[in-house]
Design a protein around this motif. Structure first.
Motif, PDB file in Angstrom:
ATOM      1  N   ALA A 177      -7.103   3.651 105.799  1.00 46.07           N
ATOM      2  CA  ALA A 177      -7.020   4.681 104.756  1.00 46.07           C
ATOM      3  C   ALA A 177      -8.302   5.500 104.700  1.00 46.07           C
ATOM      4  O   ALA A 177      -8.253   6.729 104.572  1.00 46.07           O
ATOM      5  CB  ALA A 177      -6.747   4.041 103.398  1.00 46.07           C
ATOM      6  N   LEU A 178      -9.446   4.840 104.828  1.00 45.14           N
ATOM      7  CA  LEU A 178     -10.739   5.520 104.794  1.00 45.14           C
ATOM      8  C   LEU A 178     -10.847   6.559 105.908  1.00 45.14           C
ATOM      9  O   LEU A 178     -11.414   7.627 105.722  1.00 45.14           O
ATOM     10  CB  LEU A 178     -11.859   4.490 104.927  1.00 45.14           C
ATOM     11  CG  LEU A 178     -13.291   4.997 104.893  1.00 45.14           C
ATOM     12  CD1 LEU A 178     -13.607   5.611 103.534  1.00 45.14           C
ATOM     13  CD2 LEU A 178     -14.251   3.858 105.198  1.00 45.14           C
ATOM     14  N   ARG A 179     -10.258   6.262 107.054  1.00 44.69           N
ATOM     15  CA  ARG A 179     -10.327   7.156 108.223  1.00 44.69           C
ATOM     16  C   ARG A 179      -9.085   8.027 108.382  1.00 44.69           C
ATOM     17  O   ARG A 179      -8.943   8.720 109.383  1.00 44.69           O
ATOM     18  CB  ARG A 179     -10.538   6.333 109.495  1.00 44.69           C
ATOM     19  CG  ARG A 179     -11.774   5.482 109.466  1.00 44.69           C
ATOM     20  CD  ARG A 179     -13.020   6.313 109.347  1.00 44.69           C
ATOM     21  NE  ARG A 179     -14.185   5.433 109.300  1.00 44.69           N
ATOM     22  CZ  ARG A 179     -15.418   5.854 109.347  1.00 44.69           C
ATOM     23  NH1 ARG A 179     -15.669   7.125 109.440  1.00 44.69           N
ATOM     24  NH2 ARG A 179     -16.402   5.005 109.284  1.00 44.69           N
ATOM     25  N   LYS A 180      -8.188   7.964 107.399  1.00 43.94           N
ATOM     26  CA  LYS A 180      -6.958   8.761 107.409  1.00 43.94           C
ATOM     27  C   LYS A 180      -6.115   8.492 108.659  1.00 43.94           C
ATOM     28  O   LYS A 180      -5.648   9.403 109.330  1.00 43.94           O
ATOM     29  CB  LYS A 180      -7.271  10.249 107.253  1.00 43.94           C
ATOM     30  CG  LYS A 180      -7.941  10.570 105.927  1.00 43.94           C
ATOM     31  CD  LYS A 180      -8.196  12.048 105.785  1.00 43.94           C
ATOM     32  CE  LYS A 180      -8.669  12.401 104.418  1.00 43.94           C
ATOM     33  NZ  LYS A 180      -9.999  12.112 104.064  1.00 43.94           N
ATOM     34  N   ILE A 181      -5.930   7.202 108.932  1.00 46.79           N
ATOM     35  CA  ILE A 181      -5.098   6.758 110.050  1.00 46.79           C
ATOM     36  C   ILE A 181      -3.930   5.975 109.467  1.00 46.79           C
ATOM     37  O   ILE A 181      -4.117   5.084 108.641  1.00 46.79           O
ATOM     38  CB  ILE A 181      -5.895   5.849 111.010  1.00 46.79           C
ATOM     39  CG1 ILE A 181      -7.064   6.607 111.626  1.00 46.79           C
ATOM     40  CG2 ILE A 181      -4.983   5.288 112.095  1.00 46.79           C
ATOM     41  CD1 ILE A 181      -8.003   5.730 112.436  1.00 46.79           C
ATOM     42  N   ARG A 182      -2.721   6.327 109.898  1.00 50.27           N
ATOM     43  CA  ARG A 182      -1.536   5.613 109.423  1.00 50.27           C
ATOM     44  C   ARG A 182      -1.490   4.253 110.117  1.00 50.27           C
ATOM     45  O   ARG A 182      -1.482   4.154 111.345  1.00 50.27           O
ATOM     46  CB  ARG A 182      -0.281   6.417 109.758  1.00 50.27           C
ATOM     47  CG  ARG A 182       0.990   5.826 109.167  1.00 50.27           C
ATOM     48  CD  ARG A 182       2.193   6.716 109.391  1.00 50.27           C
ATOM     49  NE  ARG A 182       2.439   7.036 110.786  1.00 50.27           N
ATOM     50  CZ  ARG A 182       3.107   6.258 111.640  1.00 50.27           C
ATOM     51  NH1 ARG A 182       3.611   5.115 111.244  1.00 50.27           N
ATOM     52  NH2 ARG A 182       3.289   6.629 112.888  1.00 50.27           N
ATOM     53  N   PRO A 183      -1.469   3.168 109.326  1.00 49.13           N
ATOM     54  CA  PRO A 183      -1.450   1.836 109.942  1.00 49.13           C
ATOM     55  C   PRO A 183      -0.087   1.516 110.553  1.00 49.13           C
ATOM     56  O   PRO A 183       0.943   1.823 109.973  1.00 49.13           O
ATOM     57  CB  PRO A 183      -1.767   0.900 108.779  1.00 49.13           C
ATOM     58  CG  PRO A 183      -1.402   1.657 107.548  1.00 49.13           C
ATOM     59  CD  PRO A 183      -1.536   3.113 107.870  1.00 49.13           C
TER      60      PRO A 183
END
Length: 136
Positions: free
Chosen positions: A3-9
């Motif tokens: 979330a901090l890096r704006k990456i969808r897990p």
């Protein structure tokens, strides 16, 4: 971290990140390919590229001929001010982030624009030094 890096897990991304976090020194794509043999190589390459673009990991050219990667701290933005020194062990081949040692600010001549810095020190790491002292 995602979330901090704006990456969808996703399941694969989580698996790859867990493997990356498990490394005590910098790792290469072949290291991850060997460790995560069930993950398609192109998926692994795309995941590394995504993580790198979103500053979840940073790359290191330690002179070994293979690019290495390391997981960034939460507060790292991989900007020039966040850059740190790396140490490559000539004996074991491991490369370590020296996050507590910042790359010095160097005044460039007029009209020179700094875009990236690669600061790698080479020598013998603590673990290899200890082995030498014990005669192993």
């Amino acid at each position: 971290m995602f979330a901090l890096r704006k990456i969808r897990p996703t399941a694969i991304r989580t698996m790859v990140l867990r493997a990356m976090i498990g490394h005590t020194s910098a790792f290469s794509l072949p290291d991850l390919e060997e460790e995560l043999a069930t993950v398609d190589k192109s998926t692994l390459s795309r995941t590394i590229r995504l993580f790198h673009e979103h500053h979840l990991i940073h790359s290191i050219d330690d002179g070994s001929g293979t690019v290495k990667y390391s997981v960034c701290r939460d507060d790292c933005q991989c900007a020039l001010g966040d850059l740190h020194v790396h140490f490559h062990c000539n004996r074991c081949g491991n490369t370590y982030c020296m996050e507590h040692i910042s790359i010095p600010n160097i005044a460039l001549p007029e009209k020179f624009t700094l875009e990236s810095v690669n600061f790698v020190m080479k020598g013998i790491c603590a673990q290899c030094s200890d082995k030498s002292r014990r005669g192993q």
